[in-house]
Structures are given as structure tokens and as C-alpha cells.
Design a protein around this motif. Structure first.
Motif, PDB file in Angstrom:
ATOM      1  N   GLY A   1      -8.614  -0.747  -0.538  1.00 53.67           N
ATOM      2  CA  GLY A   1      -8.609  -2.122  -1.749  1.00 53.67           C
ATOM      3  C   GLY A   1      -7.415  -2.778  -1.935  1.00 53.67           C
ATOM      4  N   SER A   2      -6.560  -2.444  -1.134  1.00 56.44           N
ATOM      5  CA  SER A   2      -4.417  -2.935  -1.429  1.00 56.44           C
ATOM      6  C   SER A   2      -3.935  -2.545  -0.387  1.00 56.44           C
ATOM      7  CB  SER A   2      -4.002  -2.564  -3.189  1.00 56.44           C
ATOM      8  OG  SER A   2      -3.665  -0.832  -3.087  1.00 56.44           O
ATOM      9  N   ASP A   3      -2.653  -2.877  -0.258  1.00 53.86           N
ATOM     10  CA  ASP A   3      -1.693  -3.054   0.943  1.00 53.86           C
ATOM     11  C   ASP A   3      -0.400  -2.287   0.256  1.00 53.86           C
ATOM     12  OD1 ASP A   3      -0.525  -4.324  -1.178  1.00 53.86           O
ATOM     13  OD2 ASP A   3       0.053  -6.407   0.111  1.00 53.86           O
ATOM     14  N   MET A   4      -1.383  -1.812  -0.517  1.00 52.86           N
ATOM     15  CA  MET A   4       0.301  -0.309  -1.076  1.00 52.86           C
ATOM     16  C   MET A   4      -0.693   0.543  -1.708  1.00 52.86           C
ATOM     17  SD  MET A   4       0.891   0.418  -5.450  1.00 52.86           S
ATOM     18  CE  MET A   4      -0.439   0.788  -5.903  1.00 52.86           C
ATOM     19  N   HIS A   5      -1.614   0.777  -1.321  1.00 49.93           N
ATOM     20  CA  HIS A   5      -2.619   1.992  -1.258  1.00 49.93           C
ATOM     21  C   HIS A   5      -2.760   2.600  -0.028  1.00 49.93           C
ATOM     22  CE1 HIS A   5      -3.788   1.166  -5.813  1.00 49.93           C
ATOM     23  NE2 HIS A   5      -3.893   2.263  -5.422  1.00 49.93           N
ATOM     24  N   ASP A   6      -2.990   1.357   1.064  1.00 50.52           N
ATOM     25  CA  ASP A   6      -2.659   1.648   2.568  1.00 50.52           C
ATOM     26  C   ASP A   6      -1.770   2.211   2.733  1.00 50.52           C
ATOM     27  OD1 ASP A   6      -5.680   1.081   2.686  1.00 50.52           O
ATOM     28  OD2 ASP A   6      -5.320  -0.830   3.894  1.00 50.52           O
ATOM     29  N   PHE A   7       0.143   1.222   2.845  1.00 52.62           N
ATOM     30  CA  PHE A   7       0.801   1.528   2.680  1.00 52.62           C
ATOM     31  C   PHE A   7       0.941   3.421   2.648  1.00 52.62           C
ATOM     32  CE2 PHE A   7       5.055   2.309   1.305  1.00 52.62           C
ATOM     33  CZ  PHE A   7       6.140   1.997   2.613  1.00 52.62           C
ATOM     34  N   VAL A   8       1.099   3.455   1.504  1.00 54.13           N
ATOM     35  CA  VAL A   8       1.250   5.151   0.642  1.00 54.13           C
ATOM     36  C   VAL A   8       0.611   5.603   1.428  1.00 54.13           C
ATOM     37  CG1 VAL A   8       1.213   6.696  -1.061  1.00 54.13           C
ATOM     38  CG2 VAL A   8       2.143   4.843  -1.487  1.00 54.13           C
ATOM     39  N   ARG A   9      -0.779   6.058   2.297  1.00 51.23           N
ATOM     40  CA  ARG A   9      -1.775   6.403   2.742  1.00 51.23           C
ATOM     41  C   ARG A   9      -0.866   6.715   4.443  1.00 51.23           C
ATOM     42  NH1 ARG A   9      -4.840   5.145   6.238  1.00 51.23           N
ATOM     43  NH2 ARG A   9      -5.719   2.943   5.497  1.00 51.23           N
ATOM     44  N   LEU A  10      -0.853   5.459   4.909  1.00 48.20           N
ATOM     45  CA  LEU A  10      -0.250   5.816   6.012  1.00 48.20           C
ATOM     46  C   LEU A  10       1.028   6.010   6.755  1.00 48.20           C
ATOM     47  CD1 LEU A  10      -1.439   1.971   7.191  1.00 48.20           C
ATOM     48  CD2 LEU A  10      -2.511   4.071   8.549  1.00 48.20           C
ATOM     49  N   VAL A  11       2.162   6.190   5.670  1.00 48.50           N
ATOM     50  CA  VAL A  11       3.033   7.121   5.657  1.00 48.50           C
ATOM     51  C   VAL A  11       3.078   8.221   5.110  1.00 48.50           C
ATOM     52  CG1 VAL A  11       5.311   7.480   4.222  1.00 48.50           C
ATOM     53  CG2 VAL A  11       4.803   4.737   4.757  1.00 48.50           C
ATOM     54  N   ASN A  12       2.206   8.630   4.830  1.00 47.93           N
ATOM     55  CA  ASN A  12       2.136  10.661   4.287  1.00 47.93           C
ATOM     56  C   ASN A  12       1.124  10.943   5.458  1.00 47.93           C
ATOM     57  OD1 ASN A  12       2.729  10.748   1.534  1.00 47.93           O
ATOM     58  ND2 ASN A  12       0.533  10.108   0.712  1.00 47.93           N
ATOM     59  N   GLU A  13       0.326   9.736   6.073  1.00 53.14           N
ATOM     60  CA  GLU A  13      -0.417  10.495   7.661  1.00 53.14           C
ATOM     61  C   GLU A  13       1.176  10.425   8.612  1.00 53.14           C
ATOM     62  OE1 GLU A  13      -3.367   7.883   8.875  1.00 53.14           O
ATOM     63  OE2 GLU A  13      -4.494   8.331   7.161  1.00 53.14           O
ATOM     64  N   GLY A  14       1.566   9.329   8.263  1.00 52.94           N
ATOM     65  CA  GLY A  14       2.743  10.039   9.417  1.00 52.94           C
ATOM     66  C   GLY A  14       3.692  11.200   9.473  1.00 52.94           C
ATOM     67  N   ARG A  15       3.870  11.468   7.958  1.00 57.98           N
ATOM     68  CA  ARG A  15       5.162  12.288   7.559  1.00 57.98           C
ATOM     69  C   ARG A  15       4.239  14.268   8.860  1.00 57.98           C
ATOM     70  NH1 ARG A  15       5.920  10.810   1.387  1.00 57.98           N
ATOM     71  NH2 ARG A  15       8.304   9.295   1.895  1.00 57.98           N
TER      72      ARG A  15
END
Length: 181
Positions: A99-113
Motif C-alpha cells: 500500500g505504499s511506495d516505501m514498502h514496495d521499495f524495501v520489498r523490491l530491494v530485498n528481492e534483488g539482493r
């Protein structure tokens, strides 16, 4: 409804974008979004809005800002604003973890790692690209919040820089999956 704080604070819903007008409302929304679905004490929010030496009528001011933010949010939530009064504080009810760009950003960075760890450079590059696309400018448009919001803004900015660095080090995929050596 989606909350966006990676840039000036705003609400996006079915293509409709509403900017949050005013620095205190932006800081209030950011404070609630960063701890969505958790009760945040009124004292904590007061410190985020006014610092360690709040004005004498800070609690009344907070109630006014909560009321104003509820008015902004209620059209997006079928008339029932998602800010709830709980105990000695407030809670932003967010139905979706995305529900937020912040949460999406953190999730996507963790997926990338994780994808880098699995030697899936093509997927990691895609995740990092999507993560970086969440940003529209500095957190809160560069405004400073209280100690927790400022700390979060610093952490997110550092995570963004790391994401850029990781993405830049990846080979460009040419058709098939590539591996990180």
C-alpha cells in the motif's frame, strides 16, 4: 489506495493523485505510513511534528491535523478514513502490504539482493529497476521530520544509493538469464 512518500507525500487511487498540502500533514502521514497497522502514541507523533519542545497546545494541534488528514483520506476509503484512534495514539490501517511506495521499495530491494545471492542477475536487475522507479524525489520532498522520520529518510536515501550501485554493477542481460560471477 496507495500512499507515496518517496518524494512529496501524496495519495494515489485509480489514477487519481492527491498531494498532501502542508509540511505537518506530510510528516504526519509519513509517520503513520512507516508504521502502518501499528499503534503510534500521540506523544511520539507530537515529537515528530514539533520536536522535543512542542508548543503548549500540541495535543490539540495533533487532533486538528489528524482530523484534516482523515478528511483528505476518507473519499478514498468509502467515507471511512483509515486512521483509527487506539489507546493513547493512532493507527493507519493499511489493508495491503504493497500500500505504499516505501514498502514496495524495501520489498523490491530485498528481492534483488536475494536474486543476486541466487546468481540471477537478470531478475535482480529488474527488481532494482522497479525499486528505483518508486522514487519521485527526496523523501517528503526534502522536508525534515522529527527524529524517526529523519532517520527513516536517511536510511531510505542510503538504501536508494546502494540499490543504484548494485544495479550499476550488474551485466546487461542479452536475451537469456545471466549469472553474477
Amino acid at each position: 489506495m496507495r500512499y507515496e512518500i518517496l518524494g512529496p507525500a501524496r495519495i494515489v487511487d485509480h489514477g487519481r493523485v492527491v498531494a498532501i498540502a502542508g509540511p505537518k500533514l506530510e510528516i504526519l502521514l509519513t509517520t503513520l505510513v512507516m508504521r502502518a497497522n501499528e499503534e503510534i502514541s500521540a506523544d511520539h507523533i507530537v515529537e515528530e511534528l514539533w520536536g522535543r519542545l512542542p508548543p503548549r497546545r500540541a495535543r490539540a494541534g495533533l487532533q486538528n491535523y489528524i482530523s484534516r488528514l482523515r478528511s483528505v483520506l476518507s473519499p478514498f476509503a468509502n467515507g471511512a478514513a483509515p486512521i483509527l484512534t487506539r489507546g493513547h495514539g493512532y493507527l493507519l490501517s493499511m489493508a495491503s502490504p504493497d500500500g505504499s511506495d516505501m514498502h514496495d521499495f524495501v520489498r523490491l530491494v530485498n528481492e534483488g539482493r536475494s536474486q543476486l545471492h541466487e546468481r540471477r542477475a537478470d531478475l535482480a536487475a529488474h527488481s532494482f529497476d522497479l525499486a528505483l522507479r518508486q522514487w519521485r524525489g527526496p523523501v517528503l520532498g526534502g522536508r525534515r521530520g522529527g527524529p524517526v522520520v529523519a532517520s527513516l529518510a536517511g536510511w531510505l536515501t542510503a538504501a536508494r544509493a546502494e540499490c543504484r550501485l548494485l544495479a550499476a554493477r550488474l551485466p546487461v542481460a542479452h536475451g537469456g538469464p545471466s549469472e553474477v560471477s
